[in-house]
Design a protein around this motif. Structure first.
Motif, PDB file in Angstrom:
ATOM      1  N   ALA A  81      25.728  40.705  44.561  1.00  0.00           N
ATOM      2  CA  ALA A  81      25.806  40.711  46.026  1.00  0.00           C
ATOM      3  C   ALA A  81      24.484  41.157  46.643  1.00  0.00           C
ATOM      4  CB  ALA A  81      26.944  41.629  46.474  1.00  0.00           C
ATOM      5  N   VAL A  82      23.859  42.194  46.062  1.00  0.00           N
ATOM      6  CA  VAL A  82      22.575  42.688  46.577  1.00  0.00           C
ATOM      7  C   VAL A  82      21.517  41.591  46.511  1.00  0.00           C
ATOM      8  CG1 VAL A  82      20.654  44.250  46.070  1.00  0.00           C
ATOM      9  CG2 VAL A  82      22.996  45.125  46.129  1.00  0.00           C
ATOM     10  N   VAL A  83      21.455  40.903  45.379  1.00  0.00           N
ATOM     11  CA  VAL A  83      20.445  39.862  45.203  1.00  0.00           C
ATOM     12  C   VAL A  83      20.653  38.732  46.206  1.00  0.00           C
ATOM     13  CG1 VAL A  83      19.603  38.090  43.605  1.00  0.00           C
ATOM     14  CG2 VAL A  83      20.033  40.408  42.786  1.00  0.00           C
ATOM     15  N   LEU A  84      21.910  38.303  46.389  1.00  0.00           N
ATOM     16  CA  LEU A  84      22.189  37.177  47.295  1.00  0.00           C
ATOM     17  C   LEU A  84      21.987  37.555  48.759  1.00  0.00           C
ATOM     18  CD1 LEU A  84      25.369  35.622  45.616  1.00  0.00           C
ATOM     19  CD2 LEU A  84      22.999  34.798  45.501  1.00  0.00           C
ATOM     20  N   LEU A  85      22.265  38.812  49.123  1.00  0.00           N
ATOM     21  CA  LEU A  85      22.181  39.226  50.515  1.00  0.00           C
ATOM     22  C   LEU A  85      20.783  39.685  50.918  1.00  0.00           C
ATOM     23  CD1 LEU A  85      25.538  41.222  50.859  1.00  0.00           C
ATOM     24  CD2 LEU A  85      25.022  38.966  51.789  1.00  0.00           C
ATOM     25  N   VAL A  86      20.055  40.318  49.999  1.00  0.00           N
ATOM     26  CA  VAL A  86      18.772  40.924  50.356  1.00  0.00           C
ATOM     27  C   VAL A  86      17.595  40.007  50.043  1.00  0.00           C
ATOM     28  CG1 VAL A  86      17.226  42.891  49.998  1.00  0.00           C
ATOM     29  CG2 VAL A  86      19.704  43.241  50.041  1.00  0.00           C
ATOM     30  N   ALA A  94      12.350  46.075  48.312  1.00  0.00           N
ATOM     31  CA  ALA A  94      13.627  46.779  48.452  1.00  0.00           C
ATOM     32  C   ALA A  94      14.716  46.144  47.596  1.00  0.00           C
ATOM     33  CB  ALA A  94      14.052  46.804  49.919  1.00  0.00           C
ATOM     34  N   GLY A  95      14.818  44.813  47.648  1.00  0.00           N
ATOM     35  CA  GLY A  95      15.863  44.139  46.881  1.00  0.00           C
ATOM     36  C   GLY A  95      15.681  44.273  45.394  1.00  0.00           C
ATOM     37  N   SER A  96      14.440  44.116  44.915  1.00  0.00           N
ATOM     38  CA  SER A  96      14.204  44.243  43.478  1.00  0.00           C
ATOM     39  C   SER A  96      14.392  45.678  43.013  1.00  0.00           C
ATOM     40  CB  SER A  96      12.795  43.748  43.135  1.00  0.00           C
ATOM     41  OG  SER A  96      11.814  44.501  43.816  1.00  0.00           O
ATOM     42  N   SER A  97      14.045  46.656  43.845  1.00  0.00           N
ATOM     43  CA  SER A  97      14.247  48.061  43.465  1.00  0.00           C
ATOM     44  C   SER A  97      15.734  48.383  43.356  1.00  0.00           C
ATOM     45  CB  SER A  97      13.579  48.983  44.489  1.00  0.00           C
ATOM     46  OG  SER A  97      12.178  48.797  44.504  1.00  0.00           O
ATOM     47  N   LEU A  98      16.538  47.879  44.310  1.00  0.00           N
ATOM     48  CA  LEU A  98      17.985  48.085  44.229  1.00  0.00           C
ATOM     49  C   LEU A  98      18.564  47.410  42.987  1.00  0.00           C
ATOM     50  CD1 LEU A  98      19.123  47.648  47.946  1.00  0.00           C
ATOM     51  CD2 LEU A  98      19.313  49.721  46.558  1.00  0.00           C
ATOM     52  N   ALA A  99      18.115  46.198  42.716  1.00  0.00           N
ATOM     53  CA  ALA A  99      18.600  45.497  41.530  1.00  0.00           C
ATOM     54  C   ALA A  99      18.192  46.234  40.260  1.00  0.00           C
ATOM     55  CB  ALA A  99      18.056  44.065  41.506  1.00  0.00           C
ATOM     56  N   MET A 100      16.965  46.752  40.232  1.00  0.00           N
ATOM     57  CA  MET A 100      16.506  47.499  39.064  1.00  0.00           C
ATOM     58  C   MET A 100      17.291  48.799  38.901  1.00  0.00           C
ATOM     59  SD  MET A 100      14.300  46.967  36.625  1.00  0.00           S
ATOM     60  CE  MET A 100      12.842  46.051  37.130  1.00  0.00           C
ATOM     61  N   PHE A 101      17.609  49.460  40.024  1.00  0.00           N
ATOM     62  CA  PHE A 101      18.404  50.688  39.996  1.00  0.00           C
ATOM     63  C   PHE A 101      19.776  50.433  39.384  1.00  0.00           C
ATOM     64  CE2 PHE A 101      21.543  53.521  41.850  1.00  0.00           C
ATOM     65  CZ  PHE A 101      20.965  54.781  41.709  1.00  0.00           C
ATOM     66  N   LEU A 102      20.450  49.387  39.854  1.00  0.00           N
ATOM     67  CA  LEU A 102      21.783  49.068  39.343  1.00  0.00           C
ATOM     68  C   LEU A 102      21.731  48.613  37.894  1.00  0.00           C
ATOM     69  CD1 LEU A 102      23.121  47.202  42.501  1.00  0.00           C
ATOM     70  CD2 LEU A 102      23.958  49.389  41.605  1.00  0.00           C
ATOM     71  N   THR A 103      20.716  47.823  37.550  1.00  0.00           N
ATOM     72  CA  THR A 103      20.562  47.377  36.160  1.00  0.00           C
ATOM     73  C   THR A 103      20.368  48.552  35.228  1.00  0.00           C
ATOM     74  OG1 THR A 103      19.589  45.279  36.888  1.00  0.00           O
ATOM     75  CG2 THR A 103      19.190  45.937  34.620  1.00  0.00           C
ATOM     76  N   GLY A 104      19.530  49.519  35.644  1.00  0.00           N
ATOM     77  CA  GLY A 104      19.325  50.708  34.832  1.00  0.00           C
ATOM     78  C   GLY A 104      20.597  51.522  34.685  1.00  0.00           C
ATOM     79  N   ALA A 105      21.346  51.658  35.783  1.00  0.00           N
ATOM     80  CA  ALA A 105      22.592  52.434  35.750  1.00  0.00           C
ATOM     81  C   ALA A 105      23.584  51.853  34.755  1.00  0.00           C
ATOM     82  CB  ALA A 105      23.213  52.476  37.144  1.00  0.00           C
ATOM     83  N   ILE A 106      23.592  50.536  34.634  1.00  0.00           N
ATOM     84  CA  ILE A 106      24.563  49.877  33.765  1.00  0.00           C
ATOM     85  C   ILE A 106      24.096  49.834  32.316  1.00  0.00           C
ATOM     86  CG2 ILE A 106      25.775  47.705  33.328  1.00  0.00           C
ATOM     87  CD1 ILE A 106      25.279  47.181  36.430  1.00  0.00           C
ATOM     88  N   PHE A 107      22.912  49.269  32.106  1.00  0.00           N
ATOM     89  CA  PHE A 107      22.516  48.945  30.744  1.00  0.00           C
ATOM     90  C   PHE A 107      21.974  50.137  29.964  1.00  0.00           C
ATOM     91  CE2 PHE A 107      22.422  44.644  32.628  1.00  0.00           C
ATOM     92  CZ  PHE A 107      23.303  44.046  31.745  1.00  0.00           C
TER      93      PHE A 107
END
Length: 485
Positions: A465-470, A291-304
């Motif tokens: 925040a997602v990475v540190l919390l999840v 879950a955490g890596s998928s959220l991080a990947m989602f946000l990374t894709g949205a930005i970069f």
């Protein structure tokens, strides 16, 4: 649908078994394992490349085939919709039918569609070919990561292999503009598609030789209803977001497909909770690493993935670069992505996955804030902030991928690969639509790009925040790789 897919996959069952390609015991990896690494990287490269390579060729396509502005949009969107909507299906198919079969089918579809698109004489032929290309890429892309996670045992060599795979994938997205500009200017727009044909033939041939035939998962069946619902949901979300460029966020043309996509995904979750053999076991979604890596990947894709769009427009519309000059201007960015991705294992030996993800996000955030100043000139206005953004992205993607695939059963490795790829792709689609809306609300294009990069910086802060919390401490930890694969 399940029976049809089973029939297609079965077409490769009679092929002669290849030699084993799995990484041997400690020591130098075998030649077959190295061949698998090259194969997976090339498959990843062509799939990512074709998301962006057509952009600079669109005017030439419009002139030769009399494409309307809507038609041009669908040359891009047909690929993106098929790619985003079918990634989970492609990932799960590799778990059920085996990586070798699925890789061959995906590469074959992609190659055939590239040939048909390259010789297209009407807009309809080109758009249909691009959709089939997207289907082939959706089957191929998650399988490339699965091949690596099943060929290289968890530990140093797998980390180094995934770093190479990440570097090549990042380079594919960055190189699209450069390669597309060169081919269009010196040959023809058709060669941005035709160049895939010899590459695809080489991929299929090599796959039949070096990928080990899989025997696990044959007792499992494809969840047809779940496949239909998640494909419809992801496709509807992607369709709704690409419509925002023409109709705006509050139009029926956008809200209806977005609403349909959300309802379809909600129905998908309900079906998965009751299915005996679900497409996506809900236990995976409750796994903090996944879950955490998928959220991080989602946000990374949205930005970069949005970064390239705004930089390309700024370089061509505000700095008066030609498409080829803009493509060449991205070369340092591509090289930085490759170097940072290849350096990720070195940093991992000293920092660990979670810390490196946060560090990369903070470097990318600094680049976003700098880029938002939209300074004059290439060096201070494009190069330096771009290098920071690319360095942050490059070192982050490898640990995100390692965390997402850590502790996953081999029988679910394809699905998780598809989930991570889908998160990044759908994130890129939604992110671009949202940031384009933010940019359009500003008084001038320069102010619009500046606002988009500031919002991107805010999303990077959310990623931290997602990475540190999840993600727990030591998330996805594996032995540190030694230099040299």
């Amino acid at each position: 649908m399940s029976e049809a897919l089973r029939t297609v996959m079965g077409m490769t069952a009679q092929l002669p078994p290849p030699s084993l390609a799995h990484d041997p015991e400690p020591g130098s990896p075998g030649r077959k394992a190295m061949a698998v690494l090259v194969l997976a990287c090339m498959g990843q490269f062509v799939g990512v490349l074709d998301v962006s390579i057509v952009n600079v060729a669109l005017p030439a396509m419009a002139t030769e085939l009399n494409l309307t502005p809507t038609g041009l949009q669908w040359v891009v969107n047909a690929y993106v919709l098929a790619f985003a909507g079918l990634l989970l299906l492609g990932g799960r198919a590799s778990d059920i039918y085996g990586e070798r079969r699925v890789f061959v089918v995906g590469a074959s579809l992609f190659t055939l569609a590239s040939l048909l698109g390259g010789i297209a004489t009407t807009p309809t032929q080109l758009i249909v070919a691009r959709a089939v290309q997207g289907l082939g890429a959706a089957v191929l892309a998650p399988t490339t990561l699965t091949i690596l996670t099943t060929t290289f045992a968890k530990g140093p060599r797998q980390t180094k292999a995934i770093a190479s795979w990440t570097a090549v994938g990042a380079a594919g997205g960055a190189a699209g503009g450069t390669l597309g500009g060169l081919l269009t200017e010196y040959l023809s727009w058709r060669w941005i598609l035709l160049i895939n044909v010899p590459i695809g033939i080489a991929l299929v041939t090599t796959a039949l030789i070096v990928i080990t035939r899989s025997h696990y998962g044959r007792e499992r069946r494809l969840d047809v209803l779940g496949t239909i619902l998640v494909t419809a949901g992801l496709t509807a979300l992607a369709y709704g977001t690409v419509q925002t460029h023409e109709h705006g966020w509050v139009s029926a043309a956008v809200l209806v497909p977005l609403g349909a996509g959300v309802l379809s995904l909600a129905a998908f979750l309900l079906v998965q909770s009751r299915a005996t053999q679900p497409l996506v076991p809900l236990g995976l979604l409750r796994n903090r690493l996944v879950a955490g890596s998928s959220l991080a990947m989602f946000l990374t894709g949205a930005i970069f993935l949005s970064m390239w769009y705004f930089l390309s427009l700024h370089m061509q519309n505000e700095l008066d670069y030609t498409p080829l000059q803009a493509g060449v201007g991205f070369l340092p960015h591509a090289l930085t992505l490759i170097a940072a991705s290849r350096a990720a294992p070195w940093f991992l030996r000293r920092m660990g996955n979670r810390t490196l993800i946060v560090a990369g996000a903070l470097v990318g955030l600094a680049g976003m804030v700098w880029q938002a100043q939209m300074a004059d000139g290439y060096v201070t206005g494009i190069l330096i902030p771009g290098l920071l953004m690319c360095a942050g992205q490059g070192v982050s993607l490898t640990p995100i991928t390692l965390v997402g695939t850590a502790g996953i059963d081999r029988s679910d490795s394809g699905l998780v690969s598809g989930l991570l790829t889908a998160a990044r792709t759908v994130g890129g689609s939604l992110g671009l639509a949202a940031l384009a809306t933010v940019a359009a609300a500003q008084a001038t294009p320069v102010q619009g790009s500046s606002a988009a990069f500031l919002v991107g910086a805010g999303l990077m802060a959310i990623t931290v925040a997602v990475v540190l919390l999840v993600l727990p401490r030591g998330a996805g930890h594996s032995p540190a790789p030694e230099p040299g694969l």
